[in-house]
Design a protein around this motif. Sequence first.
Motif, PDB file in Angstrom:
ATOM      1  N   ASP A  63       0.832  -1.211   0.000  1.00 56.19           N
ATOM      2  CA  ASP A  63       0.000   0.000   0.000  1.00 56.19           C
ATOM      3  C   ASP A  63       0.863   1.256   0.000  1.00 56.19           C
ATOM      4  O   ASP A  63       0.582   2.219  -0.712  1.00 56.19           O
ATOM      5  N   ILE A  64       1.921   1.242   0.806  1.00 52.41           N
ATOM      6  CA  ILE A  64       2.826   2.395   0.863  1.00 52.41           C
ATOM      7  C   ILE A  64       3.509   2.592  -0.487  1.00 52.41           C
ATOM      8  O   ILE A  64       3.602   3.708  -1.000  1.00 52.41           O
ATOM      9  N   GLU A  65       3.975   1.494  -1.074  1.00 60.24           N
ATOM     10  CA  GLU A  65       4.617   1.582  -2.387  1.00 60.24           C
ATOM     11  C   GLU A  65       3.638   2.100  -3.439  1.00 60.24           C
ATOM     12  O   GLU A  65       3.990   2.927  -4.282  1.00 60.24           O
ATOM     13  N   TRP A  66       2.392   1.632  -3.385  1.00 58.23           N
ATOM     14  CA  TRP A  66       1.366   2.077  -4.337  1.00 58.23           C
ATOM     15  C   TRP A  66       1.126   3.583  -4.206  1.00 58.23           C
ATOM     16  O   TRP A  66       1.059   4.296  -5.204  1.00 58.23           O
ATOM     17  N   ARG A  67       1.007   4.070  -2.967  1.00 63.47           N
ATOM     18  CA  ARG A  67       0.794   5.506  -2.754  1.00 63.47           C
ATOM     19  C   ARG A  67       1.973   6.320  -3.281  1.00 63.47           C
ATOM     20  O   ARG A  67       1.789   7.377  -3.890  1.00 63.47           O
ATOM     21  N   ASN A  68       3.181   5.822  -3.047  1.00 59.65           N
ATOM     22  CA  ASN A  68       4.362   6.527  -3.542  1.00 59.65           C
ATOM     23  C   ASN A  68       4.390   6.553  -5.070  1.00 59.65           C
ATOM     24  O   ASN A  68       4.769   7.571  -5.670  1.00 59.65           O
ATOM     25  N   LEU A  69       3.992   5.461  -5.694  1.00 63.26           N
ATOM     26  CA  LEU A  69       3.949   5.428  -7.156  1.00 63.26           C
ATOM     27  C   LEU A  69       2.897   6.387  -7.706  1.00 63.26           C
ATOM     28  O   LEU A  69       3.116   7.033  -8.743  1.00 63.26           O
ATOM     29  N   ILE A  70       1.773   6.485  -7.046  1.00 62.39           N
ATOM     30  CA  ILE A  70       0.737   7.430  -7.490  1.00 62.39           C
ATOM     31  C   ILE A  70       1.236   8.859  -7.361  1.00 62.39           C
ATOM     32  O   ILE A  70       1.046   9.687  -8.263  1.00 62.39           O
ATOM     33  N   LEU A  71       1.907   9.161  -6.239  1.00 63.56           N
ATOM     34  CA  LEU A  71       2.468  10.504  -6.076  1.00 63.56           C
ATOM     35  C   LEU A  71       3.512  10.798  -7.148  1.00 63.56           C
ATOM     36  O   LEU A  71       3.544  11.893  -7.720  1.00 63.56           O
ATOM     37  N   GLU A  72       4.356   9.821  -7.427  1.00 62.47           N
ATOM     38  CA  GLU A  72       5.378  10.004  -8.460  1.00 62.47           C
ATOM     39  C   GLU A  72       4.745  10.197  -9.832  1.00 62.47           C
ATOM     40  O   GLU A  72       5.173  11.049 -10.611  1.00 62.47           O
ATOM     41  N   GLU A  73       3.710   9.412 -10.115  1.00 62.80           N
ATOM     42  CA  GLU A  73       3.020   9.545 -11.390  1.00 62.80           C
ATOM     43  C   GLU A  73       2.389  10.929 -11.515  1.00 62.80           C
ATOM     44  O   GLU A  73       2.477  11.562 -12.573  1.00 62.80           O
ATOM     45  N   ASN A  74       1.769  11.409 -10.448  1.00 65.72           N
ATOM     46  CA  ASN A  74       1.145  12.731 -10.487  1.00 65.72           C
ATOM     47  C   ASN A  74       2.187  13.830 -10.661  1.00 65.72           C
ATOM     48  O   ASN A  74       1.951  14.808 -11.369  1.00 65.72           O
ATOM     49  N   ALA A  75       3.333  13.657 -10.016  1.00 62.53           N
ATOM     50  CA  ALA A  75       4.375  14.681 -10.127  1.00 62.53           C
ATOM     51  C   ALA A  75       5.001  14.688 -11.519  1.00 62.53           C
ATOM     52  O   ALA A  75       5.277  15.752 -12.079  1.00 62.53           O
ATOM     53  N   LEU A  76       5.233  13.502 -12.073  1.00 66.13           N
ATOM     54  CA  LEU A  76       5.885  13.426 -13.379  1.00 66.13           C
ATOM     55  C   LEU A  76       4.906  13.558 -14.540  1.00 66.13           C
ATOM     56  O   LEU A  76       5.308  13.887 -15.651  1.00 66.13           O
ATOM     57  N   GLY A  77       3.666  13.310 -14.307  1.00 63.99           N
ATOM     58  CA  GLY A  77       2.696  13.269 -15.388  1.00 63.99           C
ATOM     59  C   GLY A  77       2.018  14.574 -15.708  1.00 63.99           C
ATOM     60  O   GLY A  77       1.243  14.658 -16.649  1.00 63.99           O
ATOM     61  N   ASP A  78       2.315  15.612 -14.987  1.00 64.72           N
ATOM     62  CA  ASP A  78       1.634  16.880 -15.207  1.00 64.72           C
ATOM     63  C   ASP A  78       2.413  17.720 -16.223  1.00 64.72           C
ATOM     64  O   ASP A  78       3.058  18.695 -15.892  1.00 64.72           O
ATOM     65  N   HIS A  79       2.360  17.310 -17.497  1.00 65.70           N
ATOM     66  CA  HIS A  79       3.112  17.993 -18.557  1.00 65.70           C
ATOM     67  C   HIS A  79       2.582  19.405 -18.803  1.00 65.70           C
ATOM     68  O   HIS A  79       3.360  20.320 -19.083  1.00 65.70           O
ATOM     69  N   SER A  80       1.288  19.571 -18.707  1.00 65.18           N
ATOM     70  CA  SER A  80       0.729  20.890 -19.002  1.00 65.18           C
ATOM     71  C   SER A  80       1.216  21.923 -17.989  1.00 65.18           C
ATOM     72  O   SER A  80       1.494  23.074 -18.359  1.00 65.18           O
ATOM     73  N   ARG A  81       1.357  21.551 -16.773  1.00 64.77           N
ATOM     74  CA  ARG A  81       1.846  22.469 -15.738  1.00 64.77           C
ATOM     75  C   ARG A  81       3.298  22.841 -16.017  1.00 64.77           C
ATOM     76  O   ARG A  81       3.683  24.011 -15.949  1.00 64.77           O
ATOM     77  N   VAL A  82       4.108  21.833 -16.356  1.00 58.05           N
ATOM     78  CA  VAL A  82       5.521  22.087 -16.649  1.00 58.05           C
ATOM     79  C   VAL A  82       5.652  22.985 -17.882  1.00 58.05           C
ATOM     80  O   VAL A  82       6.439  23.945 -17.897  1.00 58.05           O
ATOM     81  N   GLU A  83       4.867  22.698 -18.914  1.00 57.66           N
ATOM     82  CA  GLU A  83       4.927  23.505 -20.123  1.00 57.66           C
ATOM     83  C   GLU A  83       4.487  24.942 -19.859  1.00 57.66           C
ATOM     84  O   GLU A  83       5.117  25.898 -20.341  1.00 57.66           O
ATOM     85  N   ARG A  84       3.428  25.101 -19.074  1.00 58.44           N
ATOM     86  CA  ARG A  84       2.947  26.447 -18.752  1.00 58.44           C
ATOM     87  C   ARG A  84       4.000  27.226 -17.978  1.00 58.44           C
ATOM     88  O   ARG A  84       4.274  28.389 -18.260  1.00 58.44           O
ATOM     89  N   LEU A  85       4.638  26.595 -16.997  1.00 66.69           N
ATOM     90  CA  LEU A  85       5.681  27.282 -16.231  1.00 66.69           C
ATOM     91  C   LEU A  85       6.884  27.622 -17.107  1.00 66.69           C
ATOM     92  O   LEU A  85       7.495  28.679 -16.959  1.00 66.69           O
ATOM     93  N   ALA A  86       7.229  26.745 -18.042  1.00 68.53           N
ATOM     94  CA  ALA A  86       8.359  27.013 -18.933  1.00 68.53           C
ATOM     95  C   ALA A  86       8.072  28.210 -19.827  1.00 68.53           C
ATOM     96  O   ALA A  86       8.954  29.042 -20.074  1.00 68.53           O
ATOM     97  N   VAL A  87       6.853  28.326 -20.307  1.00 70.42           N
ATOM     98  CA  VAL A  87       6.499  29.445 -21.183  1.00 70.42           C
ATOM     99  C   VAL A  87       6.397  30.730 -20.379  1.00 70.42           C
ATOM    100  O   VAL A  87       6.939  31.772 -20.777  1.00 70.42           O
ATOM    101  N   GLU A  88       5.730  30.708 -19.229  1.00 71.76           N
ATOM    102  CA  GLU A  88       5.480  31.935 -18.465  1.00 71.76           C
ATOM    103  C   GLU A  88       6.731  32.433 -17.742  1.00 71.76           C
ATOM    104  O   GLU A  88       7.059  33.607 -17.807  1.00 71.76           O
ATOM    105  N   LYS A  89       7.431  31.584 -17.067  1.00 69.08           N
ATOM    106  CA  LYS A  89       8.539  32.043 -16.228  1.00 69.08           C
ATOM    107  C   LYS A  89       9.881  32.053 -16.959  1.00 69.08           C
ATOM    108  O   LYS A  89      10.721  32.903 -16.701  1.00 69.08           O
ATOM    109  N   LEU A  90      10.090  31.106 -17.849  1.00 68.54           N
ATOM    110  CA  LEU A  90      11.382  31.013 -18.513  1.00 68.54           C
ATOM    111  C   LEU A  90      11.337  31.505 -19.954  1.00 68.54           C
ATOM    112  O   LEU A  90      12.357  31.505 -20.638  1.00 68.54           O
TER     113      LEU A  90
END
Length: 106
Positions: A63-90
């Motif tokens: 269960d702990i490993e599953w929760r960590n994988l979900i958190l990792e997936e959410n952190a790595l899978g948010d491409h739109s957020r990364v792209e938006r920050l790259a365009v706006e801030k950088l």
Amino acid sequence: MINNERHSLPAVIGGDLLRHGKLPIILLIAVLVTSIMVVITTQKTRLITAQREQMVLEKDSLDIEWRNLILEENALGDHSRVERLAVEKLHMQHVDPSQEHIVVQP
């Protein structure tokens, strides 16, 4: 009329038990079988309880490993957020790989 016959004590006891003590012998055998079954059942219950505890620990770990994988997936899978920050801030732009020339801004 004196009887000079000698009988062995175990033979006399065994004969009396077979003639007059059938119920106590049956009850004694029943008690012994029941006590052996209780010991066997207790041992099996302890083994199953230990296996259950091991499985609960394994489940918690998974269960702990599953929760960590979900958190990792959410952190790595948010491409739109990364792209938006790259365009706006950088002030980065998306590059089309079909273009052959590189534009360098001064």
